[in-house]
Design a protein around this motif. Sequence first.
Motif, mmCIF file in Angstrom:
data_model
loop_
_atom_site.group_PDB
_atom_site.id
_atom_site.type_symbol
_atom_site.label_atom_id
_atom_site.label_comp_id
_atom_site.label_asym_id
_atom_site.label_seq_id
_atom_site.Cartn_x
_atom_site.Cartn_y
_atom_site.Cartn_z
ATOM 1 N N SER A 339 24.229 74.073 54.728
ATOM 2 C CA SER A 339 23.731 73.344 53.564
ATOM 3 C C SER A 339 24.817 72.353 53.153
ATOM 4 O O SER A 339 25.979 72.481 53.559
ATOM 5 N N VAL A 340 24.440 71.379 52.360
ATOM 6 C CA VAL A 340 25.422 70.389 51.903
ATOM 7 C C VAL A 340 26.533 71.085 51.111
ATOM 8 O O VAL A 340 27.713 70.752 51.238
ATOM 9 N N GLU A 341 26.153 72.072 50.304
ATOM 10 C CA GLU A 341 27.145 72.796 49.501
ATOM 11 C C GLU A 341 28.141 73.516 50.397
ATOM 12 O O GLU A 341 29.352 73.535 50.123
ATOM 13 N N GLN A 342 27.667 74.111 51.484
ATOM 14 C CA GLN A 342 28.551 74.831 52.393
ATOM 15 C C GLN A 342 29.496 73.883 53.126
ATOM 16 O O GLN A 342 30.671 74.208 53.339
ATOM 17 N N VAL A 343 28.991 72.700 53.498
ATOM 18 C CA VAL A 343 29.842 71.712 54.160
ATOM 19 C C VAL A 343 30.989 71.313 53.237
ATOM 20 O O VAL A 343 32.160 71.282 53.631
ATOM 21 N N ASN A 344 30.656 71.024 51.985
ATOM 22 C CA ASN A 344 31.682 70.607 51.026
ATOM 23 C C ASN A 344 32.657 71.726 50.705
ATOM 24 O O ASN A 344 33.821 71.474 50.382
ATOM 25 N N GLN A 345 32.191 72.952 50.804
ATOM 26 C CA GLN A 345 33.065 74.094 50.537
ATOM 27 C C GLN A 345 34.059 74.318 51.670
ATOM 28 O O GLN A 345 35.233 74.607 51.431
ATOM 29 N N VAL A 346 33.607 74.190 52.916
ATOM 30 C CA VAL A 346 34.442 74.511 54.075
ATOM 31 C C VAL A 346 35.200 73.306 54.607
ATOM 32 O O VAL A 346 36.392 73.386 54.931
ATOM 33 N N ASP A 347 34.522 72.160 54.710
ATOM 34 C CA ASP A 347 35.133 70.971 55.328
ATOM 35 C C ASP A 347 34.609 69.717 54.637
ATOM 36 O O ASP A 347 33.734 69.022 55.165
ATOM 37 N N PRO A 348 35.129 69.406 53.439
ATOM 38 C CA PRO A 348 34.619 68.249 52.688
ATOM 39 C C PRO A 348 34.682 66.940 53.476
ATOM 40 O O PRO A 348 33.821 66.085 53.316
ATOM 41 N N MET A 349 35.697 66.784 54.316
ATOM 42 C CA MET A 349 35.823 65.557 55.091
ATOM 43 C C MET A 349 34.638 65.371 56.041
ATOM 44 O O MET A 349 34.225 64.238 56.308
ATOM 45 N N MET A 350 34.077 66.485 56.531
ATOM 46 C CA MET A 350 32.946 66.409 57.443
ATOM 47 C C MET A 350 31.768 65.699 56.786
ATOM 48 O O MET A 350 31.117 64.835 57.395
ATOM 49 N N PHE A 351 31.482 66.049 55.535
ATOM 50 C CA PHE A 351 30.355 65.423 54.851
ATOM 51 C C PHE A 351 30.605 63.925 54.640
ATOM 52 O O PHE A 351 29.707 63.102 54.814
ATOM 53 N N GLN A 352 31.834 63.567 54.268
ATOM 54 C CA GLN A 352 32.162 62.157 54.067
ATOM 55 C C GLN A 352 32.001 61.367 55.364
ATOM 56 O O GLN A 352 31.559 60.216 55.357
ATOM 57 N N LEU A 353 32.372 61.987 56.499
ATOM 58 C CA LEU A 353 32.276 61.310 57.794
ATOM 59 C C LEU A 353 30.836 61.089 58.233
ATOM 60 O O LEU A 353 30.506 60.081 58.862
ATOM 61 N N THR A 363 30.861 59.412 65.208
ATOM 62 C CA THR A 363 31.954 58.798 64.462
ATOM 63 C C THR A 363 32.985 58.245 65.440
ATOM 64 O O THR A 363 32.999 58.589 66.627
ATOM 65 N N SER A 364 33.872 57.407 64.952
ATOM 66 C CA SER A 364 35.031 56.989 65.735
ATOM 67 C C SER A 364 36.004 58.164 65.822
ATOM 68 O O SER A 364 35.963 59.072 64.995
ATOM 69 N N PRO A 365 36.887 58.175 66.809
ATOM 70 C CA PRO A 365 37.883 59.260 66.900
ATOM 71 C C PRO A 365 38.799 59.231 65.676
ATOM 72 O O PRO A 365 39.317 58.187 65.295
ATOM 73 N N LEU A 366 38.964 60.412 65.053
ATOM 74 C CA LEU A 366 39.802 60.505 63.859
ATOM 75 C C LEU A 366 40.686 61.743 63.925
ATOM 76 O O LEU A 366 40.275 62.794 64.432
ATOM 77 N N LEU A 367 41.887 61.618 63.374
ATOM 78 C CA LEU A 367 42.808 62.742 63.301
ATOM 79 C C LEU A 367 42.358 63.671 62.173
ATOM 80 O O LEU A 367 41.967 63.216 61.105
ATOM 81 N N TYR A 368 42.401 65.002 62.412
ATOM 82 C CA TYR A 368 42.041 65.956 61.372
ATOM 83 C C TYR A 368 42.873 67.226 61.541
ATOM 84 O O TYR A 368 43.479 67.447 62.594
ATOM 85 N N TYR A 369 42.891 68.042 60.496
ATOM 86 C CA TYR A 369 43.633 69.306 60.537
ATOM 87 C C TYR A 369 42.637 70.442 60.714
ATOM 88 O O TYR A 369 41.735 70.637 59.892
ATOM 89 N N ASP A 370 42.797 71.204 61.794
ATOM 90 C CA ASP A 370 41.916 72.329 62.084
ATOM 91 C C ASP A 370 42.482 73.579 61.409
ATOM 92 O O ASP A 370 43.537 74.080 61.794
#
Length: 447
Positions: A339-353, A363-370
């Motif tokens: 759900s959108v709420e779960q995305v924002n809870q776990v990985d907010p950057m994912m929703f923005q992307l 998306t274009s290749p982007l650096l992220y922290y796993d």
Amino acid sequence: MTFTMSFAQSKPIDKVVAQVGDNIVLFSEIEGQIQSMKQNGVPEADINKCAVLEQMLYNFLLVNQAELDSIQISDEQVDAEMENRLRMIESQMKNVKDEKGNPITIESFYGKTKLQIKEEFRATIKKRLQGQEVERGITSAIDVSPLDVEKFYNSIPKDSLPYINSQLSFQQIAVFPMITKADKEIAFKQISDLRKQIVAGRTTFCSAAAFYSEDPGSAKICGRIAGTRGEMARPFEATAYSLKLGEISEVFETEFGYHFMQLIERKGDDYVVNHILIAPKFSLENLDASSKRMEQCHTELKENKIKWEEAVKIYSNDANTKENNGYITNPITGEIKWSVEQVNQVDPMMFQLTDGLELNQITSPLLYYDFNERKEAIRIVRVAERTKPHVGNLTDDYNLFRMMALEQKRQQAIANWTKSKISTAYIRIDDSFKDCVFENQWVAKAP
């Protein structure tokens, strides 16, 4: 049976209000559970004291059966569950302050150390786990067929079908830049020099942890970690158990990087240490090589020279997604839908992307922290599915209705078991609860 925390200002006079076998329910335990429910956002109008008592009676009925069946729970299981509960309580207390505005810690609230708190609640936790084992035995063999799911769905009035908000599924191709032997040597030298400074008295453990440790959960509190057997990485535990009080360990390695620690307290399998972590960093050359590799992958995907599934196999080195066509599992549900709420809870950057992406657009290749691997990577993400808000139906939401049907069947089995066991157990309920309307008839009615 509950292991919760109440911040009530006054304490009621305590007494035994119910008993199942040798296990008693105190009035204070019911009040504590009610306070905990309020703190967790349950509206007061939805809290039923009788329902709280009945849940406790059921819990103790499970414990009573566990004792009859001689169900054994290991100390390791108890310790692990204890740590989980303490973490949950600490998270609830983050914004709680005393009358002077000072933060309240679990130690200050109870007036005891964590080790003393664990000792006090050990028996309670063990009983809880014994009860869970009995309940697992009641429901473990239960399953539902497609016909069962269809019957369950058809039994729901059409105006009562659940409304399903938009859900999403994500896929990624991720590359973790290579950590070379030279990178590891740099990290080892850095942490070895830091240890020498502490041992020589040129800096304190707390200062070194705050400025240099890469463990975000402990760095600002002197690197402090409270653990128990079976909870941490093996080299970490082996070092903790090998030290004398106050002793500083040599540098050792885990999957997260290089560490050293100082033993602060130990009692049985429980320990408290201060520790510092330095993780090896990939070089700019290796980051550049990974970036070029991901740019090539991105170009081939955009120009349709390669299919997504092929690209995952060829380019990704993320063990958590590579064997699943890049699908990212939702840690809250264990499924690939979010759900959108779960995305924002776990990985907010994912929703923005991905918020503006069409299906299968990347998306274009982007650096992220796993956060799972605790290291940086480069990723390409795409939205594999985005459902529209809709009334639940069997075609789109079969798994949801399967889970609902399965839960209904499990609850029926538990109800049948509870009814059969009540008559064989010694049960007493105080007259102060005589007007309660329970789901089960816990005590025989007077003739």
